[in-house]
Write a protein that holds these residues in place. Sequence first.
Motif, PDB file in Angstrom:
ATOM      1  N   VAL A  78       0.832  -1.212   0.000  1.00 11.38           N
ATOM      2  CA  VAL A  78       0.000   0.000   0.000  1.00 11.38           C
ATOM      3  C   VAL A  78       0.864   1.260   0.000  1.00 11.38           C
ATOM      4  CG1 VAL A  78      -0.224   0.139   2.539  1.00 11.38           C
ATOM      5  CG2 VAL A  78      -2.033   1.076   1.069  1.00 11.38           C
ATOM      6  N   VAL A  79       2.036   1.208   0.643  1.00 13.93           N
ATOM      7  CA  VAL A  79       2.960   2.354   0.655  1.00 13.93           C
ATOM      8  C   VAL A  79       3.539   2.563  -0.740  1.00 13.93           C
ATOM      9  CG1 VAL A  79       5.107   3.275   1.607  1.00 13.93           C
ATOM     10  CG2 VAL A  79       3.524   2.028   3.088  1.00 13.93           C
ATOM     11  N   ALA A  80       4.016   1.471  -1.363  1.00 17.44           N
ATOM     12  CA  ALA A  80       4.608   1.555  -2.697  1.00 17.44           C
ATOM     13  C   ALA A  80       3.615   2.083  -3.730  1.00 17.44           C
ATOM     14  CB  ALA A  80       5.127   0.185  -3.124  1.00 17.44           C
ATOM     15  N   ASP A  81       2.324   1.706  -3.585  1.00 12.80           N
ATOM     16  CA  ASP A  81       1.301   2.110  -4.558  1.00 12.80           C
ATOM     17  C   ASP A  81       0.964   3.591  -4.484  1.00 12.80           C
ATOM     18  OD1 ASP A  81       1.159  -0.402  -5.566  1.00 12.80           O
ATOM     19  OD2 ASP A  81      -0.682  -0.983  -4.521  1.00 12.80           O
ATOM     20  N   HIS A  82       1.053   4.179  -3.279  1.00 16.47           N
ATOM     21  CA  HIS A  82       0.533   5.538  -3.102  1.00 16.47           C
ATOM     22  C   HIS A  82       1.567   6.575  -2.685  1.00 16.47           C
ATOM     23  CE1 HIS A  82      -3.511   3.974  -3.599  1.00 16.47           C
ATOM     24  NE2 HIS A  82      -3.263   3.046  -2.693  1.00 16.47           N
ATOM     25  N   ILE A  83       2.812   6.158  -2.452  1.00 11.74           N
ATOM     26  CA  ILE A  83       3.804   7.096  -1.902  1.00 11.74           C
ATOM     27  C   ILE A  83       4.058   8.279  -2.832  1.00 11.74           C
ATOM     28  CG2 ILE A  83       5.831   5.865  -2.838  1.00 11.74           C
ATOM     29  CD1 ILE A  83       7.206   6.513  -0.134  1.00 11.74           C
ATOM     30  N   LEU A  84       4.096   8.049  -4.143  1.00  7.96           N
ATOM     31  CA  LEU A  84       4.380   9.126  -5.093  1.00  7.96           C
ATOM     32  C   LEU A  84       3.298  10.194  -5.049  1.00  7.96           C
ATOM     33  CD1 LEU A  84       6.278  10.111  -7.391  1.00  7.96           C
ATOM     34  CD2 LEU A  84       4.792   8.910  -8.982  1.00  7.96           C
ATOM     35  N   LYS A  85       2.048   9.757  -5.146  1.00  5.44           N
ATOM     36  CA  LYS A  85       0.919  10.714  -5.147  1.00  5.44           C
ATOM     37  C   LYS A  85       0.847  11.487  -3.830  1.00  5.44           C
ATOM     38  CE  LYS A  85      -2.042   7.414  -6.384  1.00  5.44           C
ATOM     39  NZ  LYS A  85      -1.330   6.341  -7.100  1.00  5.44           N
ATOM     40  N   VAL A  86       0.975  10.770  -2.703  1.00  8.28           N
ATOM     41  CA  VAL A  86       0.850  11.399  -1.373  1.00  8.28           C
ATOM     42  C   VAL A  86       1.974  12.408  -1.149  1.00  8.28           C
ATOM     43  CG1 VAL A  86       0.940  10.974   1.112  1.00  8.28           C
ATOM     44  CG2 VAL A  86      -0.396   9.454  -0.357  1.00  8.28           C
ATOM     45  N   PHE A  87       3.203  12.018  -1.460  1.00  6.98           N
ATOM     46  CA  PHE A  87       4.339  12.912  -1.218  1.00  6.98           C
ATOM     47  C   PHE A  87       4.287  14.146  -2.118  1.00  6.98           C
ATOM     48  CE2 PHE A  87       7.739  10.014   0.951  1.00  6.98           C
ATOM     49  CZ  PHE A  87       6.862   9.837   2.005  1.00  6.98           C
ATOM     50  N   LEU A  88       3.907  13.975  -3.388  1.00  6.77           N
ATOM     51  CA  LEU A  88       3.802  15.129  -4.287  1.00  6.77           C
ATOM     52  C   LEU A  88       2.720  16.098  -3.818  1.00  6.77           C
ATOM     53  CD1 LEU A  88       4.219  13.467  -7.806  1.00  6.77           C
ATOM     54  CD2 LEU A  88       5.835  15.000  -6.673  1.00  6.77           C
ATOM     55  N   PHE A  89       1.617  15.546  -3.305  1.00  5.51           N
ATOM     56  CA  PHE A  89       0.532  16.392  -2.792  1.00  5.51           C
ATOM     57  C   PHE A  89       1.011  17.187  -1.573  1.00  5.51           C
ATOM     58  CE2 PHE A  89      -3.305  17.044  -0.153  1.00  5.51           C
ATOM     59  CZ  PHE A  89      -4.068  17.785  -1.063  1.00  5.51           C
ATOM     60  N   ILE A  90       1.712  16.523  -0.667  1.00  2.00           N
ATOM     61  CA  ILE A  90       2.236  17.209   0.523  1.00  2.00           C
ATOM     62  C   ILE A  90       3.230  18.300   0.122  1.00  2.00           C
ATOM     63  CG2 ILE A  90       3.666  16.899   2.605  1.00  2.00           C
ATOM     64  CD1 ILE A  90       2.472  14.051   2.812  1.00  2.00           C
ATOM     65  N   CYS A  91       4.047  18.005  -0.897  1.00  2.46           N
ATOM     66  CA  CYS A  91       5.088  18.948  -1.325  1.00  2.46           C
ATOM     67  C   CYS A  91       4.526  20.228  -1.940  1.00  2.46           C
ATOM     68  CB  CYS A  91       6.041  18.265  -2.308  1.00  2.46           C
ATOM     69  SG  CYS A  91       7.176  17.103  -1.508  1.00  2.46           S
ATOM     70  N   ILE A  92       3.311  20.176  -2.476  1.00  2.00           N
ATOM     71  CA  ILE A  92       2.663  21.407  -2.977  1.00  2.00           C
ATOM     72  C   ILE A  92       2.559  22.418  -1.839  1.00  2.00           C
ATOM     73  CG2 ILE A  92       0.536  22.419  -3.923  1.00  2.00           C
ATOM     74  CD1 ILE A  92      -0.020  19.682  -5.251  1.00  2.00           C
ATOM     75  N   PHE A  93       2.120  21.937  -0.671  1.00  2.00           N
ATOM     76  CA  PHE A  93       1.925  22.823   0.483  1.00  2.00           C
ATOM     77  C   PHE A  93       3.256  23.187   1.144  1.00  2.00           C
ATOM     78  CE2 PHE A  93      -1.994  20.460  -0.118  1.00  2.00           C
ATOM     79  CZ  PHE A  93      -2.927  21.488  -0.153  1.00  2.00           C
ATOM     80  N   LEU A  94       4.221  22.246   1.116  1.00  2.00           N
ATOM     81  CA  LEU A  94       5.523  22.537   1.724  1.00  2.00           C
ATOM     82  C   LEU A  94       6.249  23.650   0.978  1.00  2.00           C
ATOM     83  CD1 LEU A  94       6.880  18.954   2.554  1.00  2.00           C
ATOM     84  CD2 LEU A  94       6.272  20.735   4.192  1.00  2.00           C
ATOM     85  N   VAL A  95       6.288  23.560  -0.378  1.00  2.10           N
ATOM     86  CA  VAL A  95       6.990  24.587  -1.139  1.00  2.10           C
ATOM     87  C   VAL A  95       6.239  25.921  -1.059  1.00  2.10           C
ATOM     88  CG1 VAL A  95       5.933  24.246  -3.440  1.00  2.10           C
ATOM     89  CG2 VAL A  95       8.327  24.932  -3.255  1.00  2.10           C
ATOM     90  N   GLY A  96       4.903  25.867  -0.980  1.00  4.94           N
ATOM     91  CA  GLY A  96       4.117  27.096  -0.820  1.00  4.94           C
ATOM     92  C   GLY A  96       4.324  27.725   0.548  1.00  4.94           C
ATOM     93  N   SER A  97       4.507  26.891   1.579  1.00  4.76           N
ATOM     94  CA  SER A  97       4.671  27.413   2.946  1.00  4.76           C
ATOM     95  C   SER A  97       5.982  28.165   3.139  1.00  4.76           C
ATOM     96  CB  SER A  97       4.581  26.270   3.964  1.00  4.76           C
ATOM     97  OG  SER A  97       5.678  25.387   3.838  1.00  4.76           O
ATOM     98  N   LEU A  98       6.956  27.956   2.239  1.00  3.08           N
ATOM     99  CA  LEU A  98       8.212  28.718   2.340  1.00  3.08           C
ATOM    100  C   LEU A  98       7.971  30.222   2.212  1.00  3.08           C
ATOM    101  CD1 LEU A  98      10.628  26.490   0.197  1.00  3.08           C
ATOM    102  CD2 LEU A  98      10.821  26.944   2.646  1.00  3.08           C
ATOM    103  N   TYR A  99       6.881  30.579   1.526  1.00  2.00           N
ATOM    104  CA  TYR A  99       6.532  32.004   1.376  1.00  2.00           C
ATOM    105  C   TYR A  99       6.231  32.657   2.723  1.00  2.00           C
ATOM    106  CZ  TYR A  99       3.712  36.116   0.085  1.00  2.00           C
ATOM    107  OH  TYR A  99       3.201  37.379  -0.031  1.00  2.00           O
ATOM    108  N   PHE A 100       5.726  31.852   3.667  1.00  2.00           N
ATOM    109  CA  PHE A 100       5.261  32.398   4.944  1.00  2.00           C
ATOM    110  C   PHE A 100       6.293  32.305   6.070  1.00  2.00           C
ATOM    111  CE2 PHE A 100       1.545  30.884   2.588  1.00  2.00           C
ATOM    112  CZ  PHE A 100       0.773  32.034   2.564  1.00  2.00           C
ATOM    113  N   VAL A 101       7.419  31.612   5.847  1.00  2.00           N
ATOM    114  CA  VAL A 101       8.381  31.419   6.949  1.00  2.00           C
ATOM    115  C   VAL A 101       9.075  32.727   7.296  1.00  2.00           C
ATOM    116  CG1 VAL A 101       8.744  28.992   6.401  1.00  2.00           C
ATOM    117  CG2 VAL A 101      10.282  30.706   5.441  1.00  2.00           C
TER     118      VAL A 101
END
Length: 515
Positions: free
Chosen positions: A395-418
Amino acid sequence: MTEEAADFETAIAECGFGLFNVFILCSAAPCLTAMVFSASALSYVMPSAECDLDLSIVDKGMLHAVTYAGMIISAVPWGFIADTIGRRPVLISGGWLDGIFVLCASFSQNTAQLMAFKFFDGFIICGPFAVVVSYLAEFHGKKHRPYIMLFVGLCVSAGSMIIPLLAYVLLPVPIFFKVATLEFRTWQIFLAVSSVPSLLTGLLHIFLPESPKFLMAQGNYKKALESLQRIYQLNKRKSKDSYPVKRLIDPTPERSADLDGTGRSLTLKERFERAKNKFLGGVSQLKPMFSRPYLAISLLVYCLHFCQIMCVNSVRLWLPQIFATMNAMESMGANDTSMCAVLDHNAMARFMDEDSKRVECALNHDPDSYLDNIIVSGIGLVGFIIIFPLLRIRVVADHILKVFLFICIFLVGSLYFVKTSLVTMIVSAIYLTLMGICATTIIGMSVVIFPTLMRTMVLLLIMTFGRLGSVCGNLVLPIFMQLNCLAPFLWLCSLMTFAFLFSLFLKVDDQQSLS
């Protein structure tokens, strides 16, 4: 005794694993480290070099991009040369040449010189880096080959840790001297030291033989057997004559038909002719890539890798500059050390008066400005060690790419607010770790998706699209930085969103058999 004819896998298995394998791994480590140094060294010297070379923000972007531009141009020619002349000559000549170009870069007295030599650095190092993986695999049997790829990943991660440590030790030391009309400063000494892995690559591979697998492919069974006997002698501590395999065969019928079995070494002209035929045959085998279902899948993979590498290298290569600027601003007592303030400060750096420039350049040599980079690299290494065992869970191998890319959208956007360097470091470290895992996952997926005859070319194209993304990202990002503070973050979030959307259409069963 295996006195009858043996294929490569049987012959290499008889050699065992020992002193020779340890030496070849130790010889490969500098080559893998050199690739990391070539791609990342300028990121660490930029805060110092910008003062001496009066670099604009566009100049910095172009300096980051030229190394990858060299890699893109040389990828296919190096592959052709390695398949024609051999692995060992590429590792020796490529190592020496790259070391010389990095040393030339350290002699640079202006931006144009530095840019030209870093382009040739990227052009040359692409060859040894691509060849060393094949070279290692061709000296190990099925039993040890999977661990070789683990070793490659470990060396690349170690290189990513070594370079900020080297910057922490060396760059804060004030060095200045003149030789005739040439001026040398600390950052140039740092670049000169970064040539050591490349020069070591050229030196160490002089003592190693040509790949026996490559020699067999060229029909030179006599030299291949001599190479295997040498490995056996070092590993088993026995005489060459006691090596149980006396004759080699190639079990591939279509290849065996081309060989005369006499052990005659092919002339260079014959090698080029065979390599040309092999290349043309390979091109014809790529026709399925342009038909269903592979056309849609390959385009998805290329676009996904292009977007994610453009985004990740836009952050990774600029991070040392950002940390150095934050540290300098905090030391000068600035109240606002947000990302916007840092970007504005960098954009206006060329217009500062001489006294302010001198003060900031001195602060850029502060060792604390490199600690954040060391911690980011350390978190990345730990993240890989934690995540990779989890990839065995379906289940990790099947979904890790989608989940991590989705999280990274918010991580790279949050750099604006640091607002502080601590939060910037934490967010950046998590972002770069997750993106590194995503990039590796894409490569792993591609091995499963595409059949054997397409696999090598597809992997080459994936890496080329990734490098093209690095070039485009570092040319475009400075333009957005000059528009306003929000623009680069909207750009990066858009790229991440596209990458995430592409990943939704990729459905891969990683348990399927290789085709």
